[in-house]
Design a protein around this motif. Structure first.
Motif, short mmCIF file in Angstrom:
data_model
loop_
_atom_site.label_atom_id
_atom_site.label_comp_id
_atom_site.label_asym_id
_atom_site.label_seq_id
_atom_site.Cartn_x
_atom_site.Cartn_y
_atom_site.Cartn_z
N TYR A 14 -6.64 0.72 -8.45
CA TYR A 14 -5.78 0.52 -7.28
C TYR A 14 -6.63 0.25 -6.04
O TYR A 14 -7.60 0.95 -5.79
CB TYR A 14 -4.91 1.76 -7.07
CG TYR A 14 -4.04 1.73 -5.84
CD1 TYR A 14 -3.19 0.67 -5.60
CD2 TYR A 14 -4.05 2.78 -4.92
CE1 TYR A 14 -2.39 0.65 -4.48
CE2 TYR A 14 -3.25 2.77 -3.81
CZ TYR A 14 -2.42 1.70 -3.58
OH TYR A 14 -1.63 1.69 -2.47
N GLN A 15 -6.26 -0.78 -5.28
CA GLN A 15 -7.09 -1.16 -4.13
C GLN A 15 -6.49 -0.79 -2.79
O GLN A 15 -7.16 -0.93 -1.78
CB GLN A 15 -7.31 -2.67 -4.16
CG GLN A 15 -8.06 -3.14 -5.39
CD GLN A 15 -9.02 -4.26 -5.07
OE1 GLN A 15 -8.93 -4.91 -4.06
NE2 GLN A 15 -9.96 -4.47 -5.96
N SER A 16 -5.25 -0.34 -2.77
CA SER A 16 -4.58 -0.04 -1.51
C SER A 16 -4.61 -1.26 -0.59
O SER A 16 -4.83 -2.38 -1.04
CB SER A 16 -5.24 1.17 -0.85
OG SER A 16 -4.48 1.59 0.24
N THR A 17 -4.38 -1.05 0.71
CA THR A 17 -4.45 -2.17 1.65
C THR A 17 -5.25 -1.73 2.86
O THR A 17 -5.43 -0.54 3.08
CB THR A 17 -3.05 -2.56 2.15
OG1 THR A 17 -2.37 -1.37 2.56
CG2 THR A 17 -2.25 -3.25 1.10
N LEU A 45 0.20 8.99 -4.14
CA LEU A 45 -1.08 9.48 -4.66
C LEU A 45 -1.57 10.73 -3.95
O LEU A 45 -2.43 11.43 -4.47
CB LEU A 45 -2.13 8.37 -4.54
CG LEU A 45 -2.06 7.29 -5.63
CD1 LEU A 45 -2.69 6.01 -5.15
CD2 LEU A 45 -2.72 7.77 -6.90
N ASP A 94 0.02 4.68 -1.78
CA ASP A 94 -0.84 5.70 -1.17
C ASP A 94 -0.15 7.05 -1.07
O ASP A 94 -0.72 8.08 -1.40
CB ASP A 94 -1.24 5.29 0.25
CG ASP A 94 -2.25 4.15 0.24
OD1 ASP A 94 -2.44 3.55 -0.83
OD2 ASP A 94 -2.82 3.87 1.31
N LEU A 96 -4.48 2.68 -12.56
CA LEU A 96 -4.50 3.47 -11.32
C LEU A 96 -5.90 3.60 -10.74
O LEU A 96 -6.08 3.66 -9.53
CB LEU A 96 -3.92 4.87 -11.58
CG LEU A 96 -2.42 5.00 -11.47
CD1 LEU A 96 -1.99 6.39 -11.88
CD2 LEU A 96 -1.94 4.71 -10.06
N THR A 97 -6.91 3.63 -11.62
CA THR A 97 -8.28 3.73 -11.11
C THR A 97 -8.72 2.43 -10.46
O THR A 97 -9.74 2.38 -9.80
CB THR A 97 -9.28 4.08 -12.22
OG1 THR A 97 -9.38 2.95 -13.11
CG2 THR A 97 -8.85 5.30 -13.01
N GLY A 111 0.81 -1.22 0.00
CA GLY A 111 0.00 0.00 0.00
C GLY A 111 0.84 1.27 0.00
O GLY A 111 0.34 2.35 0.25
N ASP A 112 2.13 1.13 -0.29
CA ASP A 112 3.00 2.31 -0.28
C ASP A 112 2.70 3.30 -1.40
O ASP A 112 3.19 4.42 -1.39
CB ASP A 112 4.48 1.88 -0.38
CG ASP A 112 5.03 1.51 0.97
OD1 ASP A 112 4.36 1.81 1.98
OD2 ASP A 112 6.12 0.92 1.03
#
Lengths: 266, 340
Positions: free
Chosen positions: A261-264, A101, A98, A258-259, A95-96
């Motif tokens: 992207y789910q992060s953590t 972004l 983030d 990028l749209t 999730g880095d």
């Protein structure tokens, strides 16, 4: 758009990245030396094989060395400036991404300025082999000094193609997260394959290496004209055009990824 | 008036994540690999709210309720599955960079600073990134360093900071470009009491004196109680409450506990055959409860929305001679526990 601002910022980010890296001096030096040794060992392998069997399907040792050197230098250029594009998987699983972004900087620029890798080992090895092969081929009268600018152009367009392939592969990570093995296929294996002339391979594999994963355009296609005078100089411009198309397509895929992207979780 | 301007507007916000269904039984791993079944997890469902300029809003909810997912959509990290977000009139996805310029973000769990470089270097880089002039940077850093006590670790690499130091450094970093809006995701997590206090003091000042709009998520109810004007509670991806803290207390209506100490004997009005606790009433609607009585001490619970303290005391006074009264408001943690 303020070019001066972006260049200045890029320089600041790169400098910070290098300084971060220098905090771990031993790791840096060891990495550099080991990389150089591995590179030389790899070339020796090819050299030994070629020495034993002479030419490969009409490609001499010098010519194969040229393919090898151009690939190494293109790859070095790509991996120096876009190291973390290749390592996007880490950003996805931790999730880095983030923090890139939330900054007012294009994601790709943020990513490319992180962990910049200086690769003097690869540069030295690739450069040495290139000089040796060009020298050898000029001695035999096969080429003249005009190959030098052509070769530089090929290295740059090659780096753009490798970058595009790397970026597209990384972008797939937005859907499947783990991309290690896919990278082995589209980057490592493909790059290794085209260190040898493509004539060596069956036609289906050749098509894959030219159309699906267009690594063949990094060194093989340009060298047809540069070393052997086949087709004509349009081959180089065509290669540059293909590099541009690859870049545009991979950027599109990246933006779309990028749209997704789910992060953590946190 | 500028004060009433909407700073953050969220309309019909949805986010769902697709995860492959993990199979069980024989060859589970292999079957998961080839499955085309996905489970749609709806992390955030139809959330609407407006935060005005200068508001300090707490965003709370149990783990996994969708707090971080919401914050990540507000800051442009995640793209919503449906609905839209406007920060100061801009969409954080279509105009990510414009929005990012006016935003300060702190994630308690993850540092925004350059891990291997001295704290000071991160500020230099950020100043460059946000186009903060050298003079402006010096002025703001001077202020921030004093308020957050940054000087003691100014030249220490970020990776060597203690958690409290790191959080202060991170908050300063988020303020360097003087953003309008601040998003804080668990900024006090894992901090000791004094570190929490200094961070709360700073945040309060930012909001009251500098008029920053702040959205805070936390599990520490003291943060909410001491800082926020309003709370929003999210549970299972949906907003279950939105309003002021006072309204929230009233809505839940937990009882106030009253402990009364008497001089000498107590005559409790307990009818024969009944044991404590019992319900007493001034009339039908206004009731309170005697929980227990040990000697001179009597414990009472009353909902202050139903019955006034003075009325209770009047009744209690007839039982004996009152020596001392201790009233305890319901604990905010308990209130929140009820909302979850």
């Amino acid at each position: 758009m303020n070019i001066k601002y972006w260049l200045g910022l890029y320089a600041v980010l790169i400098r910070s990245s290098v300084r971060s890296r220098m905090q771990y001096k031993l790791n840096f030096m060891l990495g550099t030396v080991l990389a150089a040794i591995i590179q030389i060992a790899e070339f020796l392998m090819i050299a030994i094989v070629l020495n034993k069997f002479g030419a490969v399907k009409g490609w001499s040792l010098h010519e194969v060395g040229y393919l090898f050197a151009v690939m190494t230098l293109s790859k070095t250029l790509y991996r120096t400036f876009a190291s973390d594009v290749h390592h996007l998987e880490t950003y996805l699983t931790t999730g880095d991404l983030d923090q890139l972004l939330t900054r007012p900087v294009p994601i790709l620029m943020g990513l490319m300025s992180q962990n910049i890798r200086l690769m003097p080992g690869e540069l030295l090895q690739g450069g040495t082999i290139l000089i040796w092969t060009i020298h050898g081929l000029m001695d035999s009268g096969q080429i003249t000094w005009v190959v030098v600018p052509y070769t530089l152009l090929a290295i740059v367009t090659g780096a753009v193609i490798l970058f595009s392939i790397g970026l597209a592969t990384a972008a797939v990570g937005f859907w499947i997260t783990r991309i290690n093995e896919l990278q082995t296929l589209t980057e490592d294996a493909a790059q290794t394959a085209v260190r040898y002339p493509l004539v060596l391979y069956p036609s289906w594999l050749r098509s894959i290496l030219l159309i699906v994963i267009p690594v063949g355009f990094v060194n093989y296609v340009p060298s047809l004209f540069i070393l052997r005078g086949e087709y004509g100089s349009w081959l180089l411009y065509g290669t540059a055009l293909i590099a541009g198309i690859c870049l545009a397509l991979s950027l599109k895929l990246w933006k779309f990824g990028l749209t997704r992207y789910q992060s953590t979780g946190s | 008036m500028r004060e009433s301007e909407a700073m953050i507007e969220v309309r019909g916000l949805h986010k769902s994540f697709r995860t492959p269904v993990v199979k069980e039984g024989r060859f589970a791993g292999l079957r998961t690999l080839f499955t085309r079944e996905y489970r749609l997890k709806e992390a955030v469902k139809d959330i609407n709210f407006t935060i005005r300029k200068g508001d300090f809003v707490g965003y709370i909810g149990p783990n996994g309720a969708g707090k971080s997912t919401t914050i990540k959509m507000l800051t442009g990290i995640l793209h919503p599955s449906a609905g839209n977000v406007k920060i100061n009139g801009f969409d954080p996805h279509q105009q990510r960079r414009q929005v990012a310029k006016r935003l300060g973000v702190v994630f308690g769990q993850r540092s925004q600073l350059w891990w291997d470089l001295p704290v000071k270097d991160s500020y230099d880089i950020l100043a460059h990134m946000y186009k903060v002039s050298a003079a402006e940077k010096e002025r703001r850093l001077g202020e921030l360093a004093e308020l957050l006590d940054l000087k003691e670790f100014w030249l220490t690499p970020v990776r060597k900071l203690s958690l409290g130091q790191r959080m202060r450094a991170d908050i300063a970093a988020s303020m360097l470009h003087d953003p309008d809006v601040l998003f804080l995701d668990e900024p006090t997590i894992g901090l000791d009491v004094s570190a929490k206090r200094s961070i709360r003091g700073f945040l309060k000042q930012l909001n009251r004196e500098y008029g920053k709009t702040i959205l805070l998520t936390t599990h520490d109810m003291d943060d909410i109680e001491q800082l926020c004007d309003r709370v929003m509670v999210i549970n299972h991806g949906q907003l279950s409450y939105e309003g002021t803290i006072v309204q929230l207390r009233d809505k839940i209506g937990l009882p106030t506990r009253i402990k009364i100490t008497f001089h000498g004997p107590v005559q409790l009005p307990v009818p024969k055959g009944l044991s404590l606790p019992i319900e007493l009433g001034l009339d039908e609607k206004h009731t309170f409860r005697i929980i227990r009585a040990d000697g001179c001490e009597v414990h009472i619970e009353a909902n202050r929305q139903q019955v006034k303290a003075m009325d209770i005391l009047r009744v209690v006074g007839s039982w004996g001679e009152v020596a001392d009264i201790h009233m305890e408001e319901p604990d905010f943690e308990d209130v929140i526990h009820r909302v979850y």
